[in-house]
Design a protein around this motif. Structure first.
Motif, PDB file in Angstrom:
ATOM      1  N   LYS A 131     -11.697  -2.580  -1.267  1.00 28.48           N
ATOM      2  CA  LYS A 131     -13.088  -2.610  -0.825  1.00 28.48           C
ATOM      3  C   LYS A 131     -13.926  -1.554  -1.550  1.00 28.48           C
ATOM      4  O   LYS A 131     -15.056  -1.820  -1.964  1.00 28.48           O
ATOM      5  N   GLU A 132     -13.352  -0.353  -1.696  1.00 29.51           N
ATOM      6  CA  GLU A 132     -14.083   0.703  -2.398  1.00 29.51           C
ATOM      7  C   GLU A 132     -14.305   0.349  -3.860  1.00 29.51           C
ATOM      8  O   GLU A 132     -15.378   0.608  -4.411  1.00 29.51           O
ATOM      9  N   ALA A 133     -13.285  -0.251  -4.478  1.00 30.98           N
ATOM     10  CA  ALA A 133     -13.415  -0.660  -5.872  1.00 30.98           C
ATOM     11  C   ALA A 133     -14.503  -1.716  -6.043  1.00 30.98           C
ATOM     12  O   ALA A 133     -15.287  -1.674  -7.001  1.00 30.98           O
ATOM     13  N   THR A 134     -14.582  -2.636  -5.092  1.00 34.56           N
ATOM     14  CA  THR A 134     -15.604  -3.686  -5.157  1.00 34.56           C
ATOM     15  C   THR A 134     -17.000  -3.109  -4.938  1.00 34.56           C
ATOM     16  O   THR A 134     -17.960  -3.524  -5.598  1.00 34.56           O
ATOM     17  N   ILE A 154      -9.352   2.839 -11.130  1.00 33.11           N
ATOM     18  CA  ILE A 154      -8.580   3.894 -10.449  1.00 33.11           C
ATOM     19  C   ILE A 154      -8.438   3.584  -8.962  1.00 33.11           C
ATOM     20  O   ILE A 154      -7.349   3.733  -8.369  1.00 33.11           O
ATOM     21  N   LEU A 155      -9.515   3.125  -8.349  1.00 28.83           N
ATOM     22  CA  LEU A 155      -9.451   2.766  -6.925  1.00 28.83           C
ATOM     23  C   LEU A 155      -8.510   1.588  -6.681  1.00 28.83           C
ATOM     24  O   LEU A 155      -7.819   1.539  -5.654  1.00 28.83           O
ATOM     25  N   LEU A 156      -8.475   0.657  -7.629  1.00 21.10           N
ATOM     26  CA  LEU A 156      -7.538  -0.464  -7.506  1.00 21.10           C
ATOM     27  C   LEU A 156      -6.095   0.017  -7.572  1.00 21.10           C
ATOM     28  O   LEU A 156      -5.224  -0.484  -6.863  1.00 21.10           O
ATOM     29  N   PHE A 157      -5.818   0.985  -8.446  1.00 24.80           N
ATOM     30  CA  PHE A 157      -4.470   1.543  -8.529  1.00 24.80           C
ATOM     31  C   PHE A 157      -4.067   2.204  -7.211  1.00 24.80           C
ATOM     32  O   PHE A 157      -2.886   2.225  -6.854  1.00 24.80           O
ATOM     33  N   TRP A 158      -5.034   2.768  -6.526  1.00 24.78           N
ATOM     34  CA  TRP A 158      -4.764   3.405  -5.232  1.00 24.78           C
ATOM     35  C   TRP A 158      -4.739   2.393  -4.075  1.00 24.78           C
ATOM     36  O   TRP A 158      -4.495   2.783  -2.935  1.00 24.78           O
ATOM     37  N   GLY A 159      -5.001   1.133  -4.380  1.00 26.50           N
ATOM     38  CA  GLY A 159      -4.980   0.097  -3.357  1.00 26.50           C
ATOM     39  C   GLY A 159      -6.242   0.005  -2.534  1.00 26.50           C
ATOM     40  O   GLY A 159      -6.266  -0.670  -1.501  1.00 26.50           O
TER      41      GLY A 159
END
Length: 238
Positions: free
Chosen positions: A176-179, A168-173
């Motif tokens: 860093k948060e996704a990682t 979901i965080l990747l979809f939002w761009g």
């Protein structure tokens, strides 16, 4: 039952202990080895060590390993590979014997919990559903026990690795948060899970289709083919 390549089964046991036995429908042994792999792998920090080795940090990879658990992990890991290879060889012999004896098998089972029957399915659809959610391909071809086991553990891996949150965080761009939110130790279990589900569903769909053709051929032979019918060198002999 069908002929299998012992080296492929052993390879799946090497990729993830228990998978080789699940491919052979040796459920209790497969479940035990699978659960052992998850528990002891995490206790020994095997996946964490692999992550550091992928990054080229060999000293850290050696430092995080817990040798007390690792010394228990290695013998069981090797046993899973050896036992799946040995079992495949034995089951191939049993299959060949059953083929020569033209052993009959059930094509329809009506039970309190499940209606199971043999029919033709599309192997590509099995793979497609397995890639969407591992376990759905097994449900598509009536491999219920494997399907439930795969789906339950997929939920565990997703939850513990925070995989869905990272997606979901990747979809939002938010790269860093996704990682940062992902748990790599649990994440490393997921690729093998997807690969096994896709391979198992595809292989068993193909073999079930062969079994359906064989059962239909035997039925037509028993009920419609004259006893004196013979075929030699492509010509019918009466």
């Amino acid at each position: 039952m069908h002929l299998r390549n012992p080296y492929i089964i052993a390879w799946w046991s090497a990729a993830f202990p228990g998978f080789g036995h699940l491919l052979l429908s040796k459920y209790i042994r497969g479940y035990a080895l699978f659960i052992w792999e998850v528990v002891v792998n995490l206790k020994a920090n095997v996946n964490l060590s692999m992550i550091y080795s992928f990054q080229g940090n060999i000293d850290m990879a050696k430092a995080v390993l817990d040798t007390r658990w690792l010394l228990m992990y290695i013998p069981v890991y090797l046993f899973g590979i050896w036992d799946s290879y040995r079992t495949t060889v034995d089951m191939n012999k049993i299959y060949l014997l059953a083929e020569r004896e033209e052993h009959r098998f059930n094509s329809f089972s009506l039970g309190a919990l499940e209606i199971n029957y043999l029919d033709k399915r599309n192997p590509l659809l099995s793979v497609m559903w397995s890639l969407f959610v591992p376990g759905l391909g097994q449900l598509y071809i009536h491999r219920v026990l494997t399907a439930i086991f795969v789906i339950v553990w997929l939920v565990v891996f997703y939850y513990q690795s925070h995989f869905q949150e990272a997606v979901i965080l990747l979809f939002w761009g938010k790269i860093k948060e996704a990682t940062s939110v992902i748990n790599p130790e649990w994440l490393l279990f997921i690729p093998s899970h997807f690969g096994f589900a896709a391979y198992d569903s595809y292989m068993n769909t193909v073999e079930n289709n062969k079994l359906f053709d064989k059962e239909l051929r035997q039925y037509l032979t028993r009920h419609y083919q004259p006893d004196g019918f013979r075929i030699r060198k492509g010509q019918k002999v009466k």
